[in-house]
Design an enzyme around this catalytic site. Structure first.
Site, PDB file in Angstrom:
ATOM      1  N   SER A 170       0.798  -1.225   0.000  1.00 44.83           N
ATOM      2  CA  SER A 170       0.000   0.000   0.000  1.00 44.83           C
ATOM      3  C   SER A 170       0.831   1.276   0.000  1.00 44.83           C
ATOM      4  O   SER A 170       0.329   2.346  -0.339  1.00 44.83           O
ATOM      5  CB  SER A 170      -0.940   0.015   1.211  1.00 44.83           C
ATOM      6  OG  SER A 170      -0.207  -0.096   2.413  1.00 44.83           O
ATOM      7  N   HIS A 206      -1.072   5.085   6.686  1.00 51.17           N
ATOM      8  CA  HIS A 206      -0.187   5.586   5.640  1.00 51.17           C
ATOM      9  C   HIS A 206       0.089   7.067   5.849  1.00 51.17           C
ATOM     10  O   HIS A 206      -0.622   7.744   6.597  1.00 51.17           O
ATOM     11  CB  HIS A 206      -0.824   5.364   4.260  1.00 51.17           C
ATOM     12  CG  HIS A 206      -1.314   3.962   4.051  1.00 51.17           C
ATOM     13  ND1 HIS A 206      -2.621   3.605   4.307  1.00 51.17           N
ATOM     14  CD2 HIS A 206      -0.670   2.837   3.649  1.00 51.17           C
ATOM     15  CE1 HIS A 206      -2.770   2.306   4.047  1.00 51.17           C
ATOM     16  NE2 HIS A 206      -1.603   1.818   3.659  1.00 51.17           N
ATOM     17  N   ASP A 227      -4.215   8.350   7.112  1.00 62.79           N
ATOM     18  CA  ASP A 227      -5.376   7.575   7.540  1.00 62.79           C
ATOM     19  C   ASP A 227      -5.076   6.651   8.728  1.00 62.79           C
ATOM     20  O   ASP A 227      -5.843   5.740   9.009  1.00 62.79           O
ATOM     21  CB  ASP A 227      -5.920   6.747   6.371  1.00 62.79           C
ATOM     22  CG  ASP A 227      -4.865   5.808   5.791  1.00 62.79           C
ATOM     23  OD1 ASP A 227      -3.746   5.766   6.332  1.00 62.79           O
ATOM     24  OD2 ASP A 227      -5.166   5.119   4.794  1.00 62.79           O
TER      25      ASP A 227
END
Length: 378
Positions: free
Chosen positions: A35, A335, A332
């Site tokens: 991610s 990240h 968030d």
């Protein structure tokens, strides 16, 4: 595993045949990871996930692109600085699962990274009864995609040496999901440490290899591994010490393995990117970098401690988002914001946190502040 070994050998052949283009830079980027690097593969796969919702992407793209941030990632900033020629820079890396078309030339590079991807094969976790909450894609899946793409990139040995021999292979960040799938399953730190050599072995097969970031400073981890013992926390940063020490342990083994590969393949240009050290100054002195809020507080989230709530994630109904993401380090809770990624990327590109320094490999650089590129849809 035999297929991956063959593919690994092909990577080493490419690295050994590497010759820098004019200016000492690269003509394309091929990126793998999770991610921290995905530019839209999970979204393109059709998997339901909050990252496909606003406010993801609000700062730079003004719409969700599948990136786990409010804007660009480290790989985007690296692409800004690695030139095709003195007059042009590489475009934003398109996600592989979108497929090529007239607007996406995969010969200039492509991103295989997927949110939630693991370095180890899925069967490894299945055999141990460990669940995978986000995706069933692994680094092996991404390498297989690259293998399938090769015929469309080049049709002869000489053409492949030209296209791929002058490419930057970016492997990571990856490995974090492996560890947190294990820790999240209730396994001990001691057991998790036994997996580190396996993870390191799986990811040391490319040109630019990033280490993992400070795990103990991630808001989601601060919530999941919250402790009543003040000795578990770093007094300067508020980060969890044992999680950061585990990240350092992974990175030390990674550096050791890269040193071994350099001796085995002296003509290959293998760069270690120390994302841990590049990120730590932000947590130690956030105000120095323009962050006016606690670096442990998420900009977007569902409330609670550190504004991270696993029952109400960023992008889900009930979550809220801060007014100025550039004043936050965490986007968030899992990240970083574009502003934080930009600082980390600058540290890597300027050579301070890369070994050997990136500046020795790529001679043509401008400062990030003075170089921008046009927005596009991916």
């Amino acid at each position: 595993m035999s297929q991956l070994s063959i593919l690994f050998t092909s990577f080493i052949i490419l690295l050994n045949s590497f010759r820098p283009v004019a200016g000492g830079c690269f003509t394309s980027i091929f990126s793998f990871g999770d991610s921290f690097t995905d530019t839209g593969n999970l979204k393109a796969s059709g998997t339901s996930n909050p990252i496909i919702n606003f406010p993801y992407g609000e700062t730079y793209f003004h719409h969700p692109t599948g990136r786990c941030s409010d804007g660009r990632l480290i790989v985007d900033f690296i692409g800004m600085h690695i030139y095709i020629s003195e007059a042009a820079c590489l475009p934003l890396l398109p996600p592989y699962l979108l497929g090529p078309d007239e607007h996406r030339d995969f010969r200039k590079g492509v991103n295989f990274a997927v949110v939630g991807a693991t370095a180890l094969e899925i069967s490894f976790f299945v055999d141990k009864g460990i669940s995978l909450p986000v995706t069933n894609y692994s680094l092996g899946s991404q390498l297989e995609w690259f293998k399938l793409l090769l015929p469309s990139l080049c049709s002869s040995d000489s053409e492949c040496k030209n296209v791929l021999g002058n490419a930057l292979f970016l492997m990571g960040e990856i490995g974090g999901n492996d560890y947190f799938n294990v820790l999240g399953d209730g396994r001990s730190l001691e057991e998790t440490k036994t997996f580190v050599p396996l993870v390191v072995n799986a990811i040391t097969r490319t040109l630019l290899v990033p280490g993992i970031v400070p795990f103990g400073c991630i808001p989601a981890n601060l919530v999941s591994f919250r402790s009543s013992n003040s000795e578990d926390y770093d007094q300067e940063t508020g980060c969890i010490k044992w999680l950061n020490e585990f990240a350092v342990y992974h990175n030390l083994l990674l550096i050791k393995e890269l040193d071994r590969l350099r001796k085995m393949h002296p003509h290959a240009n293998i760069i270690y990117a120390d994302c841990y050290q590049a990120a730590m100054p932000i947590f130690q002195s956030p105000e120095k970098y323009g962050f006016q809020n606690s670096p442990l507080l998420a900009c977007c989230g569902g409330g609670g401690l550190y504004n991270y709530n696993s029952s109400c994630l960023c992008g889900e109904l009930g979550s809220t988002v801060c007014i100025e993401p550039s004043r936050y380090v965490s986007w968030d809770g899992l990240h970083f914001t574009e502003a934080a990624y930009k600082i980390i990327a600058a540290g890597l590109l300027q050579g301070k946190y890369t070994n050997p320094p990136f500046t020795k490999t790529c001679a043509l650089f401008e400062t990030i502040e003075n170089l921008e590129f046009s927005r596009n849809t991916y």
